[in-house]
Write an enzyme that holds these catalytic residues in place. Structure first.
Site, PDB file in Angstrom:
ATOM      1  N   GLY A 234       0.915  -1.261  -0.237  1.00  0.00           N
ATOM      2  CA  GLY A 234       0.094   0.086   0.075  1.00  0.00           C
ATOM      3  C   GLY A 234       0.870   1.434   0.046  1.00  0.00           C
TER       4      GLY A 234
ATOM      5  N   ALA B  80       0.196   6.358   4.903  1.00  0.00           N
ATOM      6  CA  ALA B  80       1.195   5.534   5.912  1.00  0.00           C
ATOM      7  C   ALA B  80       2.208   4.687   4.944  1.00  0.00           C
ATOM      8  CB  ALA B  80       0.429   4.543   6.490  1.00  0.00           C
TER       9      ALA B  80
ATOM     10  N   HIS C  59     -19.817   8.674   8.064  1.00  0.00           N
ATOM     11  CA  HIS C  59     -19.317  10.032   8.117  1.00  0.00           C
ATOM     12  C   HIS C  59     -20.788  11.073   7.694  1.00  0.00           C
ATOM     13  CE1 HIS C  59     -17.755  13.956   6.752  1.00  0.00           C
ATOM     14  NE2 HIS C  59     -16.579  13.453   7.101  1.00  0.00           N
TER      15      HIS C  59
ATOM     16  N   ARG D  69     -18.164  13.108  14.432  1.00  0.00           N
ATOM     17  CA  ARG D  69     -19.000  12.432  13.450  1.00  0.00           C
ATOM     18  C   ARG D  69     -20.010  11.512  13.790  1.00  0.00           C
ATOM     19  NH1 ARG D  69     -13.656  11.688   9.646  1.00  0.00           N
ATOM     20  NH2 ARG D  69     -13.533  14.057   8.897  1.00  0.00           N
TER      21      ARG D  69
ATOM     22  N   GLU E  52      -4.729   3.444   8.531  1.00  0.00           N
ATOM     23  CA  GLU E  52      -6.028   2.827   8.859  1.00  0.00           C
ATOM     24  C   GLU E  52      -6.000   1.199   8.865  1.00  0.00           C
ATOM     25  OE1 GLU E  52      -8.822   4.276   5.758  1.00  0.00           O
ATOM     26  OE2 GLU E  52     -10.440   3.234   6.843  1.00  0.00           O
TER      27      GLU E  52
ATOM     28  N   LEU F   8      -5.152  11.856   8.533  1.00  0.00           N
ATOM     29  CA  LEU F   8      -3.919  11.881   7.822  1.00  0.00           C
ATOM     30  C   LEU F   8      -3.085  12.037   8.806  1.00  0.00           C
ATOM     31  CD1 LEU F   8      -5.431  14.767   5.520  1.00  0.00           C
ATOM     32  CD2 LEU F   8      -5.205  12.131   5.252  1.00  0.00           C
TER      33      LEU F   8
END
Lengths: 637, 255
Positions: free
Chosen positions: A40, A44, A266, A330, A425, A441
């Protein structure tokens, strides 16, 4: 089993500094003997791969996209938090730590959160030095805005594209290392298995998405930075290619999956308009700085929004949460929106929407100021809905967005499998049961730039390089396993498409394990998911062949994993008989509908161990201790 | 509410470029898209067509896409001769079918440029853009070496200018639109972003030289002022950044 997160003890202010000193180092001349595989290339992954390359390790970085720059971190809009206290409004490392622990509804590990808050300031400095064009004021200083769940302005931003700019910063650092020869990148590859040697992660098996060929890459440690699992709901704010697959492969090899029931819904997304829809688009939370959420006060009030006078509007967030108002966190804002719609006062098609209104802000500040702050978001809204948000209130509704849960890791970001590190994440560590805005972030970059370079050295210093050879039996077995699964998928040749089955599990998950869950809804889902899984393996149709670019086959692999993972999410949600953060069990709520935690019985992280697809997973618990923040009822009233 | 014509659907004729692999011959194939509403995005319209193709036992159309919100830069289709379909500041994924009408014929092709070989159908290889960035699209700051963010003051004007350039999503529409297959808007945007900021000064000369060299090695053409790139750019990146690229290059050659 009781899990130990290995948090350092002593005064929390000193934990990370002391731990950094206590950890072992790899001497500069030895670093190049070690190879690190990074899966990935979002915030990160790119920041980790670049930083480790700079240190002199051999790094290989994999992503399914055609370029590392396209990872879904790029879509984050609003900003990144840091405890700089530039506005002089009372911020500090301790306050960011406190807000994050409280925002997570007291379900995160204190020491990890402290470290995150501590390194947050270094991230801003690093990004500025890379040339990230953060917003500046007229004197040339960095500008800040506010985000949900905080009463200070600590969010740094680059228009409405902060994620893009931070990712491009990390991507450019990564490209610099590619040029320097320390990092090799492998775009358009999908990691499908983790190779273990004596229980330690030493390799990955992947499918080349262009040729359809399989290969194993061997190394000395594996870092998973493969993001979250919100696409288990099918319709979410995630990129279409985002999956749980790399994490799931690790889980099936013995890594524990922690708190999968903590999913973030969200509050400010564009409502769904039809069955054909492929994704839900997020509108940054930063809009709630100037936009006010409301629904008509009276049932059946079908007047156009601008014709509804002030006294007939219910600004429900300001009414329910006077001290945080439209900047309530949220989970709370999402549930409040759902509550108004369930009460029959929702707006738009099907009554699943609330207004986000900029009228007052435009009257106060002028349309130009609002355009400067959020212009790209208004543009995006108009492209999708054909409505002008400056003239009529936007319509929004909550949508699945982020995974707080993920693979279990200790304080070193290492899973229970030695050599397997998990960042961003993809891990479960710092956000507890609810993540605050602008903190994803921060976590991705904290993990990649400032944590993994230290903690991975501690592991590598205690291992010999090159333990796994490419022709080892472990690699052969992994290749065979992966290939057999793909061949099985291709041989089914049934009648249902992958997209249909994804929609089926997605809508089941949304209805039964979405914003509100109950024992009944979860039990129903746990009963139904294996049937969808069975249908998939009996009746899915995947056209084309394996040895070619085949997007249906890629999607099929991802959906097959969601069909197993969804069940784990539901089992976790069923076992957690309390409400906290993004996990809301209707049986456990206060009189006014707020989440009711049960600290006596559930003050722990739940980490699940794989016991076979059709068997119940094994529960491990990591008890949570709160020594620096008082375990209290989370209130934003 | 405005724009609610849920029951009216469109039928469209699609003429799509199909090509099995990089070395195989391609051809146009015709398909019919049925039951499309004005709320479908262009890619959701293709999803519908693909579902039908799969059910009929045919191979679906392969196309690149990911975020579907106009920021990742993955989607890449030339629609009726225009990259991303020609709507101002819009990627294919954000293009909605309300821009089309019932009975329209729509031509869909991949990016066409020497530096972007076709991999399959509408999917091309854009790794050349990564190679341009590798040549110098960064400041060589090591992790941990940075001074306090506010120790480098940057005027709002410079920060805004840099941000205008930095908005590039790297989709390659500029290359596809350019009659010369040039990547100068892409390269110019990165060079200008870093040239406008104090952090980018130290390496400015080397950066522009190596990025231009990489651009040429990758097989991109040169700018002859058609400005098609700016018209096609889904982020509205201004051609003034190409002028800046030329200026920076000249500066690097002279001083």
């Amino acid at each position: 089993m009781i899990l130990d997160g290995k948090s350092p003890t002593g005064p929390i202010e000193q934990t990370w500094d002391r731990h950094r000193f206590d950890m072992k180092l790899v001497n500069p001349a030895n670093k190049r003997k070690y190879k690190i595989l990074v899966v990935g290339t979002g915030l990160a992954g790119a920041s980790a791969a670049a930083s480790l390359g700079e240190l002199g390790y051999n790094v290989e970085a994999f992503c399914y996209q055609d370029s590392p720059r396209r990872a879904h971190s790029i879509a984050a809009q609003g900003g990144i938090n840091a405890a700089k206290n530039y506005p002089n409004d009372g911020d500090s490392i301790r306050r960011l730590f406190y807000d994050t622990v409280k925002g997570g509804d007291f379900r995160a590990r204190e020491a990890d959160v402290w470290r995150l808050a501590q390194v947050s300031n270094d991230i801003i400095d690093q990004c500025v030095a890379q040339g990230v064009p953060f917003a500046r004021d007229y004197a040339g200083y960095l500008d800040n805005r506010s985000f949900g769940g905080a009463q200070v302005s600590r969010t740094f931003y680059a228009r409405g594209q902060t994620g893009q700019q931070l990712l491009l910063g990390a991507y450019s650092a990564l490209m610099a290392q590619v040029k320097a020869g320390t990092v090799k990148i492998f775009p358009r590859t999908e990691v499908m298995d983790i190779v273990l040697v004596n229980g330690e992660a030493k390799g990955v098996t992947l499918r080349d998405l262009i040729t359809g060929k399989y290969r194993t890459h061997v190394g000395d440690a594996v870092i998973l930075c493969s993001g979250g699992y919100a696409n288990v709901y099918d319709l979410s704010t995630m990129a279409r290619g985002a999956s749980v697959s790399a994490n799931w492969a690790a889980y099936k090899k013995g890594a524990y999956f922690a708190n999968p029931c903590y999913t973030q819904i969200h509050p400010t997304c564009i409502p769904q308009s039809g069955d054909y829809q492929s994704k839900l688009t997020l509108m940054s939370e930063s809009l709630r700085n100037d936009g006010r959420c409301w629904v008509p006060r009276n049932h059946g009030d079908n007047r156009p929004p601008n014709d509804i006078p002030e006294e007939d509007r219910d600004y429900y967030l300001e009414r329910k949460y006077p001290s945080f108002g439209n900047l309530a966190p949220r989970d709370i804002a999402s549930r409040a929106a759902k509550e108004q719609c369930d009460d029959g006062r929702g707006v738009g098609p099907g009554g699943r929407g609330v207004y986000l209104d900029f009228r007052d802000a435009i009257n106060r500040l002028g349309e130009d100021t609002i355009r400067e702050r959020y212009g790209n978001l208004f543009e995006m809204y108009e492209l999708i809905t054909a409505e002008n948000g400056y003239k009529v209130p936007m319509r929004i509704y909550p949508a699945p967005h982020y995974a707080m849960g993920g693979l279990w890791v200790d304080y070193n970001c290492m899973s229970n499998l030695p050599g397997l590190f998990v960042l961003g994440e993809a891990n479960f560590s710092v956000h507890g049961a609810n993540r605050l805005g602008a903190s994803a972030l921060m976590q991705g970059l904290a993990d990649g730039y400032f944590i993994i370079p230290y903690t991975i050295a501690n592991y590598l210093a205690q291992t010999k390089p090159g333990m796994l050879k490419a022709d080892a039996p472990e690699c052969q077995a992994s290749l065979q396993e992966v290939e057999a699964r793909v061949n099985k998928l291709l041989s089914i040749n049934g009648k249902r498409t992958v997209a249909e089955l994804h929609r089926e599990i997605g809508s089941l998950m949304w209805n039964n394990a979405g914003m509100a869950r109950s024992e009944e809804s979860l039990k129903e889902a746990i009963e139904k998911i294996p049937a969808i899984r069975e249908e998939f393996w009996q009746n899915v149709r995947i056209p084309g062949a394996g040895a070619e670019l085949n997007q249906q086959l890629e999607n099929a692999g991802r959906v097959a994993d969601f069909l197993e993972f969804g069940e784990l999410l539901c089992r976790d949600a069923l076992h957690r008989r309390e409400s906290c953060g993004g996990h809301f069990r209707v049986e456990y709520q206060t009189e006014d509908g707020e989440a009711l935690r049960d600290d006596e019985n559930f003050c722990y992280s739940a980490a699940w161990g794989f016991k076979g697809v059709d068997n119940e997973p094994e529960l491990h618990k990591e008890p949570l201790k709160f020594e620096n923040v008082e375990l209290a009822v989370r209130s934003y009233k | 509410m405005s724009g609610q014509n849920e029951h009216r659907t469109m039928t469209l004729k699609l003429i799509v470029w199909r090509q099995k692999g990089p070395k195989e011959a391609g051809r146009f194939e015709t398909y019919v898209a049925r039951g499309i509403t004005e709320h479908h995005s262009f890619l959701e319209m293709l999803d519908v067509v693909n579902q039908d193709l799969i059910k009929e036992g045919q191979e679906p159309i392969t196309f690149d896409h990911d975020c579907r919100e106009g920021i990742c830069g993955t989607c890449s289709q030339v629609i009726n001769g225009q990259p991303h379909g020609g709507q101002t500041r819009t990627t294919v994924c954000q293009l909605h079918m309300r821009k089309f009408k019932d009975g329209d014929a729509i031509y869909i092709e991949p990016w066409r440029a020497r530096a972007f070989p076709i991999l399959r159908d509408l999917v091309v290889d854009r790794s050349a853009l990564d190679r341009i960035i590798q040549a110098g699209g960064y400041t060589s700051v090591r992790t941990g070496a940075a001074p306090d963010g506010n120790s480098i003051l940057i005027s709002k004007e410079a920060a805004d200018y840099a941000m205008d350039a930095a908005e590039c999503i790297g989709c390659g529409a500029c290359v596809a639109a350019c009659p010369n297959g040039a990547a100068m808007l892409f390269t110019g945007a990165k060079v200008s972003q870093l040239a406008a900021l104090p952090q980018g000064q130290v390496e400015a000369r080397e950066r522009v030289n190596s990025m231009i060299e990489a651009m040429q090695e990758c097989g991109f053409g040169n700018c002859t002022n058609h400005y098609e790139c700016q018209a096609a750019c889904p982020k509205g990146i201004d051609v003034k950044f190409i002028a800046r690229l030329n200026r920076e290059y000249l500066k690097a050659l002279m001083f």
